[in-house]
Design a protein around this motif. Structure first.
Motif, PDB file in Angstrom:
ATOM      1  N   PRO A  52       6.290   4.223  -0.300  1.00  0.00           N
ATOM      2  CA  PRO A  52       5.576   5.135   0.587  1.00  0.00           C
ATOM      3  C   PRO A  52       6.542   5.969   1.417  1.00  0.00           C
ATOM      4  O   PRO A  52       7.602   5.492   1.821  1.00  0.00           O
ATOM      5  CB  PRO A  52       4.773   4.209   1.506  1.00  0.00           C
ATOM      6  CG  PRO A  52       4.866   2.851   0.928  1.00  0.00           C
ATOM      7  CD  PRO A  52       5.988   2.824  -0.025  1.00  0.00           C
TER       8      PRO A  52
ATOM      9  N   SER B 115       0.830  -1.202   0.000  1.00  0.00           N
ATOM     10  CA  SER B 115       0.000   0.000   0.000  1.00  0.00           C
ATOM     11  C   SER B 115       0.862   1.249   0.000  1.00  0.00           C
ATOM     12  O   SER B 115       1.934   1.280   0.575  1.00  0.00           O
ATOM     13  CB  SER B 115      -0.916  -0.006   1.222  1.00  0.00           C
ATOM     14  OG  SER B 115      -0.151   0.124   2.401  1.00  0.00           O
ATOM     15  N   GLY B 116       0.365   2.264  -0.676  1.00  0.00           N
ATOM     16  CA  GLY B 116       1.041   3.552  -0.669  1.00  0.00           C
ATOM     17  C   GLY B 116       2.121   3.741  -1.707  1.00  0.00           C
ATOM     18  O   GLY B 116       2.711   4.811  -1.774  1.00  0.00           O
ATOM     19  N   TRP B 117       2.410   2.755  -2.514  1.00  0.00           N
ATOM     20  CA  TRP B 117       3.400   2.905  -3.577  1.00  0.00           C
ATOM     21  C   TRP B 117       2.774   3.742  -4.687  1.00  0.00           C
ATOM     22  O   TRP B 117       1.648   3.506  -5.096  1.00  0.00           O
ATOM     23  CB  TRP B 117       3.826   1.544  -4.109  1.00  0.00           C
ATOM     24  CG  TRP B 117       4.730   0.809  -3.157  1.00  0.00           C
ATOM     25  CD1 TRP B 117       4.369   0.228  -1.982  1.00  0.00           C
ATOM     26  CD2 TRP B 117       6.124   0.601  -3.291  1.00  0.00           C
ATOM     27  NE1 TRP B 117       5.456  -0.334  -1.382  1.00  0.00           N
ATOM     28  CE2 TRP B 117       6.553  -0.120  -2.164  1.00  0.00           C
ATOM     29  CE3 TRP B 117       7.057   0.954  -4.265  1.00  0.00           C
ATOM     30  CZ2 TRP B 117       7.888  -0.495  -1.975  1.00  0.00           C
ATOM     31  CZ3 TRP B 117       8.377   0.564  -4.079  1.00  0.00           C
ATOM     32  CH2 TRP B 117       8.785  -0.139  -2.942  1.00  0.00           C
ATOM     33  N   GLU B 118       3.524   4.732  -5.168  1.00  0.00           N
ATOM     34  CA  GLU B 118       3.017   5.652  -6.194  1.00  0.00           C
ATOM     35  C   GLU B 118       3.700   5.388  -7.527  1.00  0.00           C
ATOM     36  O   GLU B 118       4.930   5.327  -7.593  1.00  0.00           O
ATOM     37  CB  GLU B 118       3.294   7.105  -5.783  1.00  0.00           C
ATOM     38  CG  GLU B 118       2.531   7.549  -4.551  1.00  0.00           C
ATOM     39  CD  GLU B 118       1.053   7.717  -4.817  1.00  0.00           C
ATOM     40  OE1 GLU B 118       0.679   8.134  -5.930  1.00  0.00           O
ATOM     41  OE2 GLU B 118       0.269   7.412  -3.901  1.00  0.00           O
ATOM     42  N   PRO B 119       2.930   5.246  -8.592  1.00  0.00           N
ATOM     43  CA  PRO B 119       3.551   5.023  -9.904  1.00  0.00           C
ATOM     44  C   PRO B 119       4.221   6.296 -10.428  1.00  0.00           C
ATOM     45  O   PRO B 119       3.734   7.404 -10.205  1.00  0.00           O
ATOM     46  CB  PRO B 119       2.371   4.630 -10.793  1.00  0.00           C
ATOM     47  CG  PRO B 119       1.185   5.215 -10.130  1.00  0.00           C
ATOM     48  CD  PRO B 119       1.474   5.252  -8.662  1.00  0.00           C
ATOM     49  N   TYR B 120       5.346   6.111 -11.069  1.00  0.00           N
ATOM     50  CA  TYR B 120       6.028   7.195 -11.782  1.00  0.00           C
ATOM     51  C   TYR B 120       6.346   6.668 -13.168  1.00  0.00           C
ATOM     52  O   TYR B 120       6.991   5.630 -13.313  1.00  0.00           O
ATOM     53  CB  TYR B 120       7.311   7.628 -11.069  1.00  0.00           C
ATOM     54  CG  TYR B 120       8.194   8.518 -11.925  1.00  0.00           C
ATOM     55  CD1 TYR B 120       7.753   9.776 -12.335  1.00  0.00           C
ATOM     56  CD2 TYR B 120       9.442   8.083 -12.355  1.00  0.00           C
ATOM     57  CE1 TYR B 120       8.553  10.574 -13.140  1.00  0.00           C
ATOM     58  CE2 TYR B 120      10.239   8.893 -13.148  1.00  0.00           C
ATOM     59  CZ  TYR B 120       9.799  10.131 -13.543  1.00  0.00           C
ATOM     60  OH  TYR B 120      10.589  10.929 -14.343  1.00  0.00           O
TER      61      TYR B 120
ATOM     62  N   GLU C 156       7.607   2.180  -9.454  1.00  0.00           N
ATOM     63  CA  GLU C 156       6.758   2.587  -8.340  1.00  0.00           C
ATOM     64  C   GLU C 156       7.632   3.152  -7.226  1.00  0.00           C
ATOM     65  O   GLU C 156       8.661   2.568  -6.892  1.00  0.00           O
ATOM     66  CB  GLU C 156       5.927   1.413  -7.843  1.00  0.00           C
ATOM     67  CG  GLU C 156       4.879   1.000  -8.846  1.00  0.00           C
ATOM     68  CD  GLU C 156       3.982  -0.104  -8.339  1.00  0.00           C
ATOM     69  OE1 GLU C 156       3.743  -0.179  -7.115  1.00  0.00           O
ATOM     70  OE2 GLU C 156       3.530  -0.897  -9.177  1.00  0.00           O
ATOM     71  N   ILE C 157       7.204   4.281  -6.685  1.00  0.00           N
ATOM     72  CA  ILE C 157       7.953   4.970  -5.635  1.00  0.00           C
ATOM     73  C   ILE C 157       7.413   4.524  -4.272  1.00  0.00           C
ATOM     74  O   ILE C 157       6.209   4.533  -4.045  1.00  0.00           O
ATOM     75  CB  ILE C 157       7.822   6.504  -5.801  1.00  0.00           C
ATOM     76  CG1 ILE C 157       8.247   6.933  -7.215  1.00  0.00           C
ATOM     77  CG2 ILE C 157       8.617   7.234  -4.722  1.00  0.00           C
ATOM     78  CD1 ILE C 157       9.654   6.545  -7.631  1.00  0.00           C
TER      79      ILE C 157
ATOM     80  N   TYR D   4      14.034  11.584  -4.893  1.00  0.00           N
ATOM     81  CA  TYR D   4      13.114  11.512  -3.766  1.00  0.00           C
ATOM     82  C   TYR D   4      13.928  11.331  -2.487  1.00  0.00           C
ATOM     83  O   TYR D   4      15.077  10.884  -2.540  1.00  0.00           O
ATOM     84  CB  TYR D   4      12.184  10.308  -3.903  1.00  0.00           C
ATOM     85  CG  TYR D   4      11.293  10.338  -5.113  1.00  0.00           C
ATOM     86  CD1 TYR D   4       9.983  10.804  -5.019  1.00  0.00           C
ATOM     87  CD2 TYR D   4      11.749   9.890  -6.349  1.00  0.00           C
ATOM     88  CE1 TYR D   4       9.149  10.818  -6.123  1.00  0.00           C
ATOM     89  CE2 TYR D   4      10.914   9.902  -7.468  1.00  0.00           C
ATOM     90  CZ  TYR D   4       9.620  10.369  -7.340  1.00  0.00           C
ATOM     91  OH  TYR D   4       8.797  10.389  -8.444  1.00  0.00           O
TER      92      TYR D   4
ATOM     93  N   THR E  82       9.495  -3.373 -10.118  1.00  0.00           N
ATOM     94  CA  THR E  82       8.620  -2.393 -10.780  1.00  0.00           C
ATOM     95  C   THR E  82       9.316  -1.522 -11.810  1.00  0.00           C
ATOM     96  O   THR E  82       8.640  -0.848 -12.583  1.00  0.00           O
ATOM     97  CB  THR E  82       7.917  -1.486  -9.744  1.00  0.00           C
ATOM     98  OG1 THR E  82       8.877  -0.664  -9.077  1.00  0.00           O
ATOM     99  CG2 THR E  82       7.115  -2.312  -8.750  1.00  0.00           C
TER     100      THR E  82
END
Length: 166
Positions: free
Chosen positions: A37, A19-24, A34-35, A53, A148
């Motif tokens: 959390p 949960s909380g991984w953000e796609p870039y 995926e970035i 980051y 990813t």
């Protein structure tokens, strides 16, 4: 009931990690990752080649670039040599035709560098640096980052690099 509770507790860290991984996605070089959390963007390159980051003492750089001189093997050899010149002790070094991973330490810091082949004589990389004391926390993060980091869908010349991003 106890077995169910134990199974739930064992699976909880995996679910929390997911949960909380953000796609870039990087449109300039055609890759995605995926970035994790908690990592906040510190800087985006003006030319669109990537981002940096940070989360506490950890940093994550993600970028793409064209192979200006030589081929993929030359790129990896150059990175390896740069790390050694900078005083890093490389403890993990694996390379295929489509990807390479380098990891090591310098002082109290660990780095993990993953590079993959993309289309049009380009590559994508991420470098994660974090304190040695945080290795148990960051090992699963490294594993997910590796899984990813992908070339864009339709990048057929990067066969063998990794499955395409969707």
């Amino acid at each position: 009931m106890q077995r169910f509770l134990l199974l739930f507790l064992l699976l909880l860290p995996a679910a929390a990690l997911a949960s909380g991984w953000e796609p870039y996605a990087n449109p300039r070089f055609g890759f995605a990752v995926e970035i994790p959390p908690g990592f906040a963007m510190v800087q985006e390159a003006d030319n669109g080649d990537g981002r940096t980051y940070a989360r506490g003492a950890a940093t994550l750089a993600v970028w793409g670039h064209y192979l200006a001189e030589g081929d993929f093997k030359d790129e990896v050899a150059g990175r390896r040599e740069t790390y050694r010149r900078e005083g890093w002790d490389i403890s993990y070094d694996r390379e295929t035709n489509g990807w390479a991973s380098l990891s090591g330490t310098r002082g109290n810091t660990i780095f993990y560098h993953r590079v993959i082949r993309l289309c049009d004589d380009s590559v994508s990389s991420f470098v994660l640096e974090f304190p040695k004391a945080s290795k148990p926390e960051y090992s699963p993060i490294v594993s997910k980052l590796v899984k990813t980091l992908r070339p864009a869908e339709g990048c057929s010349s990067a066969q063998g690099a990794a499955p395409a991003a969707r």
